[in-house]
Design an enzyme around this catalytic site. Structure first.
Site, short mmCIF file in Angstrom:
data_model
loop_
_atom_site.label_atom_id
_atom_site.label_comp_id
_atom_site.label_asym_id
_atom_site.label_seq_id
_atom_site.Cartn_x
_atom_site.Cartn_y
_atom_site.Cartn_z
N ASP A 184 12.92 -4.77 6.58
CA ASP A 184 12.87 -6.21 6.39
C ASP A 184 13.61 -6.63 5.11
O ASP A 184 13.76 -7.82 4.86
CB ASP A 184 11.41 -6.68 6.31
CG ASP A 184 10.91 -7.18 7.66
OD1 ASP A 184 11.71 -7.14 8.62
OD2 ASP A 184 9.75 -7.61 7.74
N ASP A 209 3.43 4.06 7.47
CA ASP A 209 3.86 3.27 6.33
C ASP A 209 4.98 4.05 5.67
O ASP A 209 5.04 5.27 5.77
CB ASP A 209 2.69 3.10 5.35
CG ASP A 209 1.80 1.94 5.76
OD1 ASP A 209 2.17 1.23 6.72
OD2 ASP A 209 0.74 1.75 5.14
N ASP A 222 5.51 5.17 2.96
CA ASP A 222 5.22 6.22 1.97
C ASP A 222 4.21 7.23 2.51
O ASP A 222 3.59 7.95 1.74
CB ASP A 222 4.71 5.60 0.67
CG ASP A 222 3.53 4.69 0.91
OD1 ASP A 222 3.20 4.47 2.09
OD2 ASP A 222 2.96 4.19 -0.06
N ASP A 242 -3.94 -4.46 11.84
CA ASP A 242 -4.29 -3.18 12.47
C ASP A 242 -5.66 -3.23 13.16
O ASP A 242 -5.77 -2.94 14.35
CB ASP A 242 -4.23 -2.04 11.44
CG ASP A 242 -4.68 -2.48 10.06
OD1 ASP A 242 -5.39 -3.50 9.99
OD2 ASP A 242 -4.34 -1.81 9.09
#
Lengths: 845, 211
Positions: A308, A355, A357, A452
């Site tokens: 993004d 995610d 990370d 989520d």
């Protein structure tokens, strides 16, 4: 017998028929009417030490008990003859002797119990446990009405237990009986003993709340009524969460990975989505490489970077490493929108989401996908989120890998418990979803900031199943700064409150009763902010304004509230001991209470307000500092409780001598609050981080290749993205500033990475990798973060819960935090008052 | 344990600690048991002995005609039942190597992970009764070619290839130059560790085959 009694009574100067109280008193005290001198020998023995003690403590008139107590509790100017330091040492010695005598007495009294426990330890209860597990399995297979009947009978029995009125002394007897049984049952292995303890706790807590609701709410209208209602509301909330928690966690499912078919052609295609917005490339790189390393047929695995941030460097990296790069025209709905856009452009049967990370290990897909093939109605498999760096709480409290963190309860127990009721939530990362059901509900939910959990709720409403696999298959860095960490929690709390308002799991179609309860608990849990603040201020109502918010005698309150607290403590310690340590969780919640109280309330009122924050990761706290912005509410609360404590002591001795029990109860409560607030303040004191890269312990054989052709066998100690710690077998000096190679094995072959010595201390050397090619970087990930066993047994190092030890540790941290607060407070004052600075400067001679 | 040098280069004794090349050994005298040497570690080694080229040729011919030559020689020595005899041979296709392989219970072929060696695999013997094992020596993981050949060897030889390799390590040559055992000279070198692994693997394999 009678004559002996009479002779004793005569000797003591009482009536033979007197009650035991009179006997007891007469044994120790002389009635004023019969004042006789002490026997000469006793006087000779007792007078010198008493005299000397009185002198040491500064008791002015040693013949009244009150003066002794006052001398022991309050600091007084010592009598001129006494030496202050010596006095304290003598006092300590005396106290020690008394304590030892008490302990010996207690031990003698508990000897039978101890024998009984020893006997219990020798028994083998595993068979009984196996029988019980089998019985539970049989019950599960029986038709629904049987299970419902059992549940109803249990509930009725518990309700009976909770509502039967008992006199205070009977209630005390019940408490003692339950407590002693609980101490014994605690030692038995298996889930059956846990369930018994849970039943005890349910009975004690329900008795307490029932008694509170029926017998203590007769309050004066006005302020007393207002505070009393606030307190009872908070207590009802706590009781509800306790009960829901027991239901949710009663029987963790402990699901194992399902095997895949032997023929890889039958394995489904998987799209891996790694959404990113503003995270730097060096954070995203290892994740993408680890995802590409996953063991899966190459033609069935596609890794997408969903950027993004629309960064050129990210696109180039994707191209170079073989991942696919995707952007979208707008940034609507943040991460959820980003994923939905990608869902529209891809067609894999399954979707894995990480995610940016969270680095998956190579076995991630092999471990998770099996269940999709076994259960065609399965829509999602979630695995734990694991962090190999300490979160701010752990860093500031120094509890990393010693005390389980917040997440470990959720991923260790709650999700596993949810799985039994088919109510596992999606947690946004480290999960695999089936595309078809996801498209059926319109993609990832966008109505709330916790997309989520809401997505999972929508899937459940449509009759899809979810599963949880308690097997750490991915890991990442924890949020670095305290404000970031709290910001993330605020987002969760607000999102859950939003779902509670917009799509309440208690109502609407499609869910089973227990799914509703599990979801309700997950959401209600985040409303703990306000009740916790109520508890933190409740004793102040009495200590400040003498408001009686509970209309009952202090002793009666004690016989009801102590069983409630003790049994809940024992049951929770037993159930969650490996994933949550007593009192630490309270300390964590105390920190968050203030910050989530307002957002959750706001989200309840207007669920559509608010924005989405991205939590910053990969930063570094460069120096010790005290986060005043975060600590301020707790400083104020602590000050308020401290003043309350002072007022309480005044009340105890002068103002409210008629109700010492009430004063003592409120004092104890204020002290407990101060301990928790102390730990909260300890969290706010940010500790400096020394290393830029977080090292993960790893002990495997490695080879160090020296430039002269020698090869040294050694072991790895730990690794990080940029370096490796090695232990040589003996102290061999390694030349610095030379190109070395270090060989690591990924299970199939050895890879050699160029590196240089960063530090050598004896046998231990630190290596820093030379610039690696993309291929080398990828294999390095495969040898380190991507190892299938990388996170196995990580939590085995955390010791089990020991409630008393936990309390002492929390206390210690609290004390440390208060001293830091004072020091920092002085510092701030100095900064605020520059004109006064000269006071603190050394004078020039 | 008895080490027998069956290589005309006659170097094994020196590698195991002898200071000069012994003139007599299994190939030169019938009373070969007397030529055995023992080093400070108690390792007994029988040298090959020094043969001039024509004598060597004669010796090789004798081996071809007497297929049981080595076995009968070893039988003469009346070794204890549990003695393991390690025979070091020259590289294939030497007739000495063929002869020793035909006599042995186990054959451990030492390979290097080079394309040439892979190409030569086809010519390697598949000894009749003996179990064939292979081990990669002087492995250099930094070189992609060696990594690839190792993968090919694994695929080709399967469980016959010992799982671990012996790394190329300068410590081996250095220890030889100092006339010291590798384990004493550089106990923590990778080669020493690999060889120790190989040793225990070998002993375990022999134990399992002859319980």
């Amino acid at each position: 017998m009678n004559s002996v009694l009479r002779r004793c009574a005569d000797a003591l100067g009482i009536e033979p028929g007197a009650g035991w109280r009179t006997w007891l008193r007469a044994l120790f005290l002389l009635p004023p009417t019969q004042a006789r001198p002490l026997p000469a020998w006793l006087q000779a023995v007792l007078t010198p030490p008493l005299h000397w003690l009185a002198q040491a403590l500064g008791v002015q008139m040693p013949w009244t008990l009150r003066n002794w107590v006052r001398a022991l509790l309050l600091k007084q100017a010592p009598l001129p003859a006494a030496d202050g330091l010596a006095a304290r040492i003598y006092l300590l010695r005396v106290l020690m002797v008394v304590a030892k005598a008490g302990a010996t007495l207690l031990r003698t009294l508990l000897l039978p119990l101890w024998w009984f426990e020893r006997w219990l330890d020798r028994q083998d209860f595993r068979r009984a446990d196996a029988v019980l597990t089998a019985a539970a399995e049989r019950l599960r297979k029986m038709p629904r009405p049987v299970g419902i009947t059992v549940a109803v009978i249990t509930a009725v029995l518990l309700a009976l237990c909770a509502t039967t009125p008992l006199a205070p002394h009977e209630q005390l007897a019940l408490f003692l009986l339950m407590w002693i049984s609980a101490l014994v049952i605690r030692r038995l292995p298996g889930n059956a003993a846990t369930l018994i303890l849970v039943c005890f706790s349910l009975a004690a807590s329900s008795r307490y709340i029932w008694w509170r609701l029926t017998s203590t709410l007769d309050l004066e209208p006005g302020l007393e009524w207002f505070f009393g209602m606030g307190l009872i509301a908070a207590e009802c909330y706590t009781w509800l969460i306790l009960v829901l928690g027991y239901i949710q966690n009663a029987w963790p499912l402990g699901r194992k990975p399902a095997p895949l078919p032997a023929d890889p052609r039958l394995w489904p295609t998987v799209d891996v989505f790694i959404p990113t917005y503003n995270e730097p490339l060096h954070v995203v790189r290892p994740t993408v490489l680890a995802a590409l390393n996953m063991d899966w047929p190459a033609d069935k695995l596609r890794v997408y970077i969903l950027d993004d941030g629309r960064r050129e460097a990210m696109r180039e990296f994707a191209q170079a490493c073989g991942a696919r790069y995707m952007t979208r025209p707008d940034n609507a709905h943040a991460k959820a929108g980003n994923l939905n856009h990608a869902l529209g452009k891809t067609d894999g049967e399954l979707v894995a989401i990480f995610d940016c990370d969270h680095m998956p290990v190579r076995s991630f897909l092999q471990a998770t996908v099996g269940w999709f093939l076994q259960d065609p109605k399965l829509a999602m498999v979630q695995t734990p989120h694991h962090f190999f760096s300490p979160d701010p709480f752990e860093r500031n409290l120094g509890t990393f890998r010693r005390v389980p963190n917040e997440g470990s309860l959720f991923y260790g127990l709650v999700q596993d418990g949810n799985d039994l009721w088919n109510a596992t939530f999606f947690c946004g990362s480290c999960a695999v979803l089936r595309r078809a059901p996801l498209m059926e509900i319109g993609g990832i939910a966008v109505e709330t900031v916790t997309e989520d959990a809401h997505t999972a709720l929508k899937l459940h409403r449509r009759g899809w199943n979810t599963a949880y696999l308690k097997l750490t298959q991915a890991a990442g860095l924890a949020t670095e700064s305290l404000s970031g960490h709290i910001g993330q929690r605020i987002r969760w709390a607000r999102g859950m409150a939003q779902i509670f308002r917009l799509d309440n799991p208690l109502f609407g179609r499609g869910l089973s009763l227990l799914q509703r309860l599990c979801y309700a608990n997950a959401m209600l849990h985040f409303f703990h902010g306000l009740p916790r603040l109520v508890f933190l201020t409740a004793p102040l109502a009495y200590l400040y304004a003498e408001l009686h918010v509970i209309n009952a005698a202090a002793t009666t309150i004690a016989v009801y509230v102590l069983p409630h607290l003790f049994q809940a403590g024992i049951a929770n310690s037993r159930m969650q001991g490996r994933y949550r340590h007593s009192f630490w969780a309270e300390a964590y919640e105390t920190v968050l209470a203030w910050y989530i109280a307002w957002p959750t309330t706001l989200a309840l009122i207007n669920p559509r307000a608010g924005t989405f924050n991205v939590t910053a990761k990969g930063g570094l706290v460069e120096r010790d500092y005290f986060d005043w912005r975060i600590a301020l509410p707790y400083t104020l609360l602590a000050t308020a409780n401290l003043i309350g404590l002072a007022l309480g002591i005044v009340r105890l001795f002068w103002w409210n001598t008629d109700e010492p029990g009430t004063v003592l109860m409120n004092l104890a409560w204020a002290v407990y609050n101060l301990i928790m607030l102390g730990a909260a303040l300890g969290v706010a004191a940010e500790t400096r981080q020394v290393r830029t890269a977080h090292r993960v312990p790893l002990r495997i054989p490695a080879t160090l290749y020296l430039p002269d052709g020698r090869a040294l066998a050694c072991r790895t100690e730990d690794y990080a993205i940029k370096g490796l710690g090695l232990a040589l077998a003996e102290n061999i000096p390694i030349p610095r500033d030379q190109d070395l190679g270090v060989g690591l094995n990924d299970g199939t072959r050895e890879h050699v990475f160029p590196a240089r010595i960063a530090a050598q201390r004896g046998r231990r050397i630190g290596l820093r990798f030379a610039p690696l090619t993309l291929d080398q970087e990828r294999t390095l990930i495969a040898c380190t973060f991507g190892r299938a066993d990388a996170w196995l047994g990580w939590n085995d190092a955390t010791p089990d819960d020991r409630p008393l030890a936990s309390l002492i540790e929390v206390l210690r941290f609290g004390a440390g935090a208060y001293t830091r607060l004072l020091r920092n407070g002085a510092g701030v004052l100095i900064d605020l008052l520059p004109p006064l600075r000269f006071l603190f400067r050394p004078t020039t001679v | 344990m008895l080490a027998v040098d069956f290589d005309p280069a006659n170097l094994l004794a020196q590698q195991l600690g002898a200071e000069t090349q012994p003139a007599h050994g299994i190939a030169t005298t019938d009373d070969w048991t007397r030529t055995a040497l023992a080093n400070s570690e108690g390792v007994r080694v029988v040298p090959f002995g020094i043969l001039d080229p024509s004598a060597l040729l004669h010796f090789e011919q004798q081996l071809v005609t007497h297929a049981n030559w080595l076995r009968s020689r070893l039988d003469e020595a009346a070794l204890a039942d549990d003695t393991v005899v390690l025979v070091d041979t020259p590289r294939l296709p030497s007739p000495l190597a063929w002869h020793a392989a035909a006599t042995a219970d186990h054959v451990l072929t030492v390979l290097v992970a080079e394309p040439v060696a892979y190409a030569a695999l086809d010519r390697l013997p598949t000894p009749g009764a003996a179990r064939a094992h292979y081990v990669v020596n002087a492995f250099e993981p930094q070189r992609t070619v060696q990594q690839d050949v190792l993968l090919l060897l694994r695929e080709r030889l399967g469980v016959g290839l010992v799982r671990s390799v012996v790394h190329r390590d300068a410590a081996v040559a250095e220890a030889l130059a100092r006339n010291r055992a590798l384990l004493d000279d550089a106990p923590y070198s990778q080669a020493a560790e690999d060889l120790q692994y190989l040793c225990s693997w070998l002993l375990r394999t022999i134990d399992e085959a002859h319980p």
